[in-house]
Design an enzyme around this catalytic site. Sequence first.
Site, PDB file in Angstrom:
ATOM      1  CD  GLU A   1      -2.848  -1.014   2.322  1.00 30.09           C
ATOM      2  OE1 GLU A   1      -4.220  -1.991   2.288  1.00 30.09           O
ATOM      3  OE2 GLU A   1      -2.570  -0.351   3.138  1.00 30.09           O
TER       4      GLU A   1
ATOM      5  CB  CYS B   1       1.026  -0.453  14.017  1.00 22.89           C
ATOM      6  SG  CYS B   1       1.633  -0.341  12.298  1.00 22.89           S
TER       7      CYS B   1
HETATM    8  S1  SF4 Z   1       4.415  -1.989  13.057  1.00 22.40           S
HETATM    9 FE1  SF4 Z   1       5.591   0.237  14.378  1.00 22.40          FE
HETATM   10  S2  SF4 Z   1       7.454   0.119  12.779  1.00 22.40           S
HETATM   11 FE2  SF4 Z   1       6.437  -1.793  11.600  1.00 22.40          FE
HETATM   12  S3  SF4 Z   1       5.174  -0.511  10.322  1.00 22.40           S
HETATM   13 FE3  SF4 Z   1       3.493  -0.245  12.200  1.00 22.40          FE
HETATM   14  S4  SF4 Z   1       4.187   1.554  13.849  1.00 22.40           S
HETATM   15 FE4  SF4 Z   1       5.943   1.167  11.737  1.00 22.40          FE
END
Ligand code: SF4
Length: 344
Positions: A91, A118
């Site tokens: 993406e 995330c």
């Molecule tokens: S897990 Fe942490 S380091 Fe990996 S994409 Fe998501 S925010 Fe970024």
Amino acid sequence: MTQLFGLGLSGIRAALAPYRVPAYRARQIAAWMYQKGAGSFDVMTDLSKALRAVLSQSLAIGRPHVKDRLISADGRTQKFLLGLADGIAVETVLMRQPYGNSVCVSTQAGCNMGCAFCASTLKGLSRNLTSGEILAQAIVINDMLREADEGKVDTVVIMGSGEPLMNYDNVLEFIHLMHEEYTLGMSYRSITLSTSGIVEGMRRLAEEGIPLSLSVSLHAPNQSLRERIMPIARRYPLADVIAAAKHYAAVTKRRLTYEYILIDGVTDGEEQMRELADLLHGQLASVNLIPINPVAQRGFLRPSPERIARFERYLARRRIAVTVRREMGADIQAACGQLRNKHL
Ligand code: SF4
């Protein structure tokens, strides 16, 4: 078939070597691929028909294709799903900012950093992206903007899925490719790299001699809270991350940005705002507050506007340059922490 898309000039020259064509042909082909949207040799009208036919037999352009595209309700954010040669999809997000068109690129398919807020990490890491696959994300969007007469890509943020400093060589090559006049000729200052705090990568980057903007995902003002929401903090303690960030600012003379996620009742309290101000006191740095964007599986809540404003006011009172990130694209899961490289 050798794929040319994603190669720099030297790589294109090497691929053309068996055909004994003049060196300037490599530059022409690069401009067709990266500036004029060419998907095959057929359209390269400044190459003879005979040469186009010969090259087509064993070389291909190999552009990634757009599998899907979503546009936010306000029209300012677009999310693209790009299909790569091995079937993996990544993406990329286009944001129309007041200062121009900004593209957020992914550097890995998935991520294994495990940040608790995330979506990109929910299924772990599939693989690193090549420099060409990262470049393709910016070029595909630039082509689309040019064809729609909507300008060009003005800035790039390396903040999509993946930890860029865990794919150091490919990411650095991508940055250099973006700067080449046969691609987008972008200044290094227009490129921002965001890291979760990979200390040796930050120190290495400081020595590269390029004025890249660096953004460090801090997200918590002390070691224990940081470990709770960013498992990578166990490997790279907060004190080491701050020391590497200060070193980067000192060597490059560039102001750093610390990203700080605001999670209701977790990172947005009075204690945290004080600790954060103490931690960053006197640094050449600014703080970008990111009120958390919803990710269904994560269960963290966004603070109220009052709590966000209170946090911002406190930092400003402590003379820390602070901004609150404008939410863009949350309705199409294109906001920070929401990318997951799945079919849209
Ligand atoms: S897990 Fe942490 S380091 Fe990996 S994409 Fe998501 S925010 Fe970024």
